[in-house]
Design an enzyme around this catalytic site. Structure first.
Site, PDB file in Angstrom:
ATOM      1  N   LYS A   1       0.821  -1.205   0.000  1.00  0.00           N
ATOM      2  CA  LYS A   1       0.000   0.000   0.000  1.00  0.00           C
ATOM      3  C   LYS A   1       0.866   1.271   0.000  1.00  0.00           C
ATOM      4  O   LYS A   1       2.060   1.203   0.276  1.00  0.00           O
ATOM      5  CB  LYS A   1      -0.964  -0.021   1.200  1.00  0.00           C
ATOM      6  CG  LYS A   1      -1.865  -1.267   1.222  1.00  0.00           C
ATOM      7  CD  LYS A   1      -2.910  -1.243   0.133  1.00  0.00           C
ATOM      8  CE  LYS A   1      -3.501  -2.564  -0.293  1.00  0.00           C
ATOM      9  NZ  LYS A   1      -4.163  -3.428   0.635  1.00  0.00           N
TER      10      LYS A   1
HETATM   11  C1  PLP Z   1      -5.245  -4.432   0.918  1.00  0.00           C
HETATM   12  C2  PLP Z   1      -6.696  -4.336   0.879  1.00  0.00           C
HETATM   13  C3  PLP Z   1      -7.524  -4.814   1.910  1.00  0.00           C
HETATM   14  C4  PLP Z   1      -7.018  -5.617   3.061  1.00  0.00           C
HETATM   15  O1  PLP Z   1      -5.939  -5.096   3.744  1.00  0.00           O
HETATM   16  P1  PLP Z   1      -4.931  -6.069   4.511  1.00  0.00           P
HETATM   17  O2  PLP Z   1      -4.095  -5.120   5.301  1.00  0.00           O
HETATM   18  O3  PLP Z   1      -4.166  -6.839   3.495  1.00  0.00           O
HETATM   19  O4  PLP Z   1      -5.751  -6.947   5.397  1.00  0.00           O
HETATM   20  C5  PLP Z   1      -8.884  -4.612   1.816  1.00  0.00           C
HETATM   21  N1  PLP Z   1      -9.424  -3.981   0.762  1.00  0.00           N
HETATM   22  C6  PLP Z   1      -8.680  -3.515  -0.249  1.00  0.00           C
HETATM   23  C7  PLP Z   1      -9.356  -2.807  -1.383  1.00  0.00           C
HETATM   24  C8  PLP Z   1      -7.295  -3.701  -0.248  1.00  0.00           C
HETATM   25  O5  PLP Z   1      -6.581  -3.261  -1.273  1.00  0.00           O
END
Ligand code: PLP
Length: 391
Positions: A191
């Site tokens: 992210k």
């Molecule tokens: C990454 C992501 C998640 C989940 O996040 P994690 O930290 O991997 O549990 C949920 N929704 C979207 C759209 C994502 O890109």
């Protein structure tokens, strides 16, 4: 392949790579030496910094952006018998959490241009059982927030924003997280802001923040030296101080990260302009340079005009030293969802996007020259594998 051997000296370009500075690495070593390595002072500092970033709203950290969504639903009172409307074009966590709290996900198809939930279809999917909406800001592009909240207000629905990909994005000059109902961020390694794994919930008031804290760790409240009570069923979702220290180190750079991503996205548009790939029908994202944080750059392939499939296309990129990804196959076509009644044909735009999209490299330490190299590679593959092209 002559192509790959000729270019084997060029370093492999992954599709994503986190940027962690030396100050953060040294800070992590300090945390490890401090004797307090799980949730503690670094989390308090991270929560305070995130709260300041989100206009002073209460923030609680979690160990993932999946935990934040699930706890966000619990705080909003979503449970068995309730429906939650969301998009089928997302990471499967978005709708898995709805089942996790005992409710039912209801999908509304995407707008093929923005690739986000189509708000007309969202509105049409509202029933008396609808309790909440989970909008997703795919690749960091927000939905029309004014319209979204007008719908939510009119139908008295809670909104749990899946802003996992939208840290650093804005709406009309306001930061995502600084506005809205409950906002969920992920700090997974891929992210825009990472704490290796992690997440945060932005909440409306101190009562919700206290509930979030309790759900995060077994529902426990402590009073004085030896007072302990448990009055809600919480879980184990707390973030380590090592992770919080990484997140704090990242937060200092978020404006620069977003600027650099916008610059690289811009270079992609320049690179594809008038290209053979564009003429063949390679689809590009919405060229938004005000709101989006450019979490990803996703193209769509005109597979009916190519002699290879998507996997073959990605393989060709790899042979040219370029990584790529798929974000995401339509959720409702996964086995778990088919077993619960979903079928192919229900959400054609999400299905088509999920079957044709490829995520190209985009991360802060890339250069405009790297983008040009990716564009040339896409162009070359399109030319070599176009239907009717000379062998
Ligand atoms: C990454 C992501 C998640 C989940 O996040 P994690 O930290 O991997 O549990 C949920 N929704 C979207 C759209 C994502 O890109």
């Amino acid at each position: 392949m002559t192509q790959s051997s000729a270019q084997s000296s060029v370093p492999f370009l992954p599709f994503v790579k986190p940027e962690i500075d030396e100050e953060t690495i040294a800070g992590v070593a300090d945390v490890l030496r401090s004797g307090w390595i799980t949730t503690g002072p670094q989390n308090q500092a991270f929560e305070a910094a995130l709260s300041e970033y989100c206009g002073g709203r209460p923030v609680r950290t979690f160990n993932s952006g999946t935990a934040t969504l699930e706890i966000g639903l619990r705080i909003a009172g979503v449970g068995p018998g309730d429906e939650v409307i969301t998009t089928p074009a997302s990471w499967v966590a978005t709708s898995n959490v709805v089942y996790e709290v005992g409710a039912s996900p209801v999908f509304a198809d995407i707008d093929p241009i923005t690739r986000n939930i189509d708000l007309d279809k969202l509105e049409a999917a509202i029933t008396p059982r609808t309790k909440a909406i989970i909008p997703v800001y795919l690749a960091g592009l927000p939905v029309d927030m004014d319209r979204l909240y007008a719908i939510a207000r009119q139908h008295k629905l809670r909104v749990i924003e899946d802003a996992a990909q939208a840290f650093g994005s804005t709406w009309n000059g306001k930061r995502i997280g600084a506005i809205g109902d409950i906002v969920s961020f992920s700090f997974h390694a891929n992210k825009n802001l990472t704490s290796i794994e992690g997440g945060a919930l932005v909440l409306n008031n101190e009562d919700e923040a206290e509930l979030a804290r309790k759900y995060r760790l077994q529902g426990i409240t402590r009073t004085g030296f030896d007072g302990m009570d448990c009055d809600v069923l919480g879980g184990k979702y707390n973030l380590t101080d090592v992770a919080a220290r990484v997140g704090l180190g990242q937060l200092k750079h978020i404006e620069r990260f977003t600027e650099q991503r916008r610059k690289l996205a811009h270079a992609y548009f320049t690179g594809f302009e008038g290209s053979a790939a564009a003429k063949l029908g390679v689809g590009l994202p919405v060229a938004d340079f005000t709101n989006s944080n450019w979490h990803m750059f996703q193209i769509t392939l005109p597979l009916e005009r190519l002699t290879l499939d998507r996997a073959g296309f990605m393989e060709q990129l790899k042979e040219r030293g370029i990584g790529s990804g798929v974000h995401y196959p339509a959720i409702h076509l996964f086995t778990l969802y088919r077993e619960r009644g979903f079928r192919a044909g229900m959400f054609p735009h999400a299905e088509r996007f999920g079957a044709t999209t490829v995520t190209l490299p985009l991360f802060t330490q890339m250069s405009v020259a790297d983008v040009a190299r990716v564009c040339r590679a896409v162009d070359e593959i399109c030319k070599q594998h176009a239907v009717g092209a000379a062998a």
